[in-house]
Design a protein around this motif. Structure first.
Motif, PDB file in Angstrom:
ATOM      1  N   SER A 182     -24.100  37.845  17.331  1.00 34.24           N
ATOM      2  CA  SER A 182     -23.133  38.924  17.230  1.00 34.24           C
ATOM      3  C   SER A 182     -22.181  38.646  16.073  1.00 34.24           C
ATOM      4  O   SER A 182     -22.138  37.543  15.522  1.00 34.24           O
ATOM      5  CB  SER A 182     -22.344  39.059  18.526  1.00 34.24           C
ATOM      6  N   GLU A 205     -14.268  44.461  22.278  1.00 32.62           N
ATOM      7  CA  GLU A 205     -13.168  44.856  23.162  1.00 32.62           C
ATOM      8  C   GLU A 205     -11.994  45.424  22.371  1.00 32.62           C
ATOM      9  O   GLU A 205     -11.371  46.395  22.787  1.00 32.62           O
ATOM     10  CB  GLU A 205     -12.662  43.659  23.980  1.00 32.62           C
ATOM     11  N   ASN A 263     -12.686  37.718  20.274  1.00 27.70           N
ATOM     12  CA  ASN A 263     -13.108  38.890  19.515  1.00 27.70           C
ATOM     13  C   ASN A 263     -12.030  39.347  18.539  1.00 27.70           C
ATOM     14  O   ASN A 263     -12.306  39.653  17.379  1.00 27.70           O
ATOM     15  CB  ASN A 263     -13.417  39.961  20.565  1.00 27.70           C
ATOM     16  N   MET A 283     -21.357  39.691  30.092  1.00 25.37           N
ATOM     17  CA  MET A 283     -20.048  40.047  29.530  1.00 25.37           C
ATOM     18  C   MET A 283     -19.442  41.212  30.303  1.00 25.37           C
ATOM     19  O   MET A 283     -18.311  41.164  30.749  1.00 25.37           O
ATOM     20  CB  MET A 283     -20.228  40.402  28.051  1.00 25.37           C
ATOM     21  N   LEU A 284     -20.287  42.248  30.473  1.00 25.67           N
ATOM     22  CA  LEU A 284     -19.777  43.446  31.145  1.00 25.67           C
ATOM     23  C   LEU A 284     -19.423  43.193  32.602  1.00 25.67           C
ATOM     24  O   LEU A 284     -18.628  43.935  33.176  1.00 25.67           O
ATOM     25  CB  LEU A 284     -20.826  44.561  31.078  1.00 25.67           C
ATOM     26  N   THR A 321     -19.615  47.748  25.615  1.00 26.88           N
ATOM     27  CA  THR A 321     -20.964  47.232  25.841  1.00 26.88           C
ATOM     28  C   THR A 321     -21.476  46.484  24.613  1.00 26.88           C
ATOM     29  O   THR A 321     -22.406  45.690  24.725  1.00 26.88           O
ATOM     30  CB  THR A 321     -21.948  48.360  26.178  1.00 26.88           C
ATOM     31  N   ASN A 357     -19.647  44.360  22.998  1.00 26.12           N
ATOM     32  CA  ASN A 357     -18.753  43.195  22.888  1.00 26.12           C
ATOM     33  C   ASN A 357     -17.627  43.404  21.900  1.00 26.12           C
ATOM     34  O   ASN A 357     -17.169  42.449  21.274  1.00 26.12           O
ATOM     35  CB  ASN A 357     -19.522  41.930  22.475  1.00 26.12           C
ATOM     36  N   GLU A 383     -19.881  35.766  16.682  1.00 30.07           N
ATOM     37  CA  GLU A 383     -20.560  34.471  16.603  1.00 30.07           C
ATOM     38  C   GLU A 383     -20.742  34.051  15.152  1.00 30.07           C
ATOM     39  O   GLU A 383     -20.601  32.884  14.798  1.00 30.07           O
ATOM     40  CB  GLU A 383     -21.920  34.535  17.301  1.00 30.07           C
TER      41      GLU A 383
END
Lengths: 118, 181
Positions: free
Chosen positions: B123, B48, B142, A1-2, B44, B46, B126
């Protein structure tokens, strides 16, 4: 992802390098010593009338507070806008309630003259 | 892991610099560094959207407010000595006590079970995806995941936020009104 943030990392590195280059070059090639006026706020501009270190009017803080509130309001629009179709009428009513309550605050601030500078 | 360590070190260093800086404007600028570290930490994880909000709201609007409050309180008079005597040892003692408490709590099995694995096996988004689509494969973003949770599961807190913000507007206007006249 990063990994997808690679371009951002490159941008950060490039801009840091550019800043280092400009500052480095001016410290190598620039004139040394503090001549007349080098310590002034504006070396070849207007002469400041008073010190900048004085108390600012409360209007600035008030305006920042109002900005903050409506900034947060706008933040909530983003997740709403991307799922607007999924939520349908329900989402619209929800958001209208939210905006309506904040609009009361806007009207209040407006009536009290909090948005007037003079 | 390396990125986390780097961010953690920078964030803690910026926090220490913030509370030890003599000049309150410098403190505010160190706080901006801290906010940016947190934003990258969110990336980091996820998250955003949270990262963007962290920069827009915290490093943007809240810092503007802080700076205006600092200038309102006259930045020229930097504090030279401790106004509250004996505050520092007490603060260190209480801070250490809190640290020990958190450490003990995290070692408790019941708490660990509730927190789940870190990083989580599935996550947040998800989980939302699975709930909405019945399958984790159909992709949603997201921001969509946050929106779906916010506007369905957490409708009431969302509407209460508008009341809290309304109170903030009224409070700010009432408190500043006397000076405006």
């Amino acid at each position: 992802m990063l990994e997808s943030y690679g371009p951002v990392l490159i941008l950060i590195l490039l801009s840091s390098a550019l800043a280092a280059l400009v500052l480095g070059l001016s410290s190598i090639m620039g004139p040394r010593g503090l001549g007349r006026g080098a310590r002034d706020t504006y070396e070849s501009g207007i002469i400041p009338t008073t010190s900048a270190r004085q108390r600012f009017p409360v209007r600035f803080a008030l305006l920042a507070m109002l900005f903050l509130v409506f900034d947060i309001e706008v933040i909530f629009f983003y997740p709403w806008a991307v799922i607007f179709r999924r939520l349908g009428l329900y989402g619209l009513i929800e958001m209208l309630l939210f905006i309506g309550l904040l609009f009361v605050g806007y009207i209040y601030a407006f009536k009290k003259g909090a948005l007037n500078w003079e | 892991m390396f990125l986390f360590l780097l961010l953690a070190v920078v964030a803690v260093a910026a926090s220490i610099a913030m509370i030890t800086a003599r000049n309150s404007i410098h403190s505010a600028l160190f706080l901006v560094v801290d906010f940016f570290c947190l934003a990258v930490l969110y990336l980091t994880l996820n998250a955003e959207f949270l990262a963007a909000v962290q920069i827009v709201v915290y490093a943007g609007a809240i810092m503007v407010l802080f700076l205006f409050v600092i200038t309102l309180l006259n930045p020229g008079n930097e504090e030279t000595d401790d106004r509250l005597r004996g505050q520092r040892p007490l603060a260190v003692a209480l801070g250490l006590a809190l640290l020990v408490e958190v450490a003990l709590l995290l070692r408790t099995q019941a708490i660990r079970d509730r927190l789940g694995d870190f990083p989580p096996a599935t996550s947040f988004f998800e989980q939302v995806q699975t709930r909405i689509n019945g399958t984790p494969t159909a992709p949603i973003g997201n921001v969509q995941a946050i929106g779906i949770e916010l506007f369905t599961t957490y409708v009431l807190p969302f509407e209460v936020v508008s009341i809290v913000l309304l109170l903030a507007v009224i409070g700010a206007v009432v408190l500043a009104k006397r000076q405006l006249r």
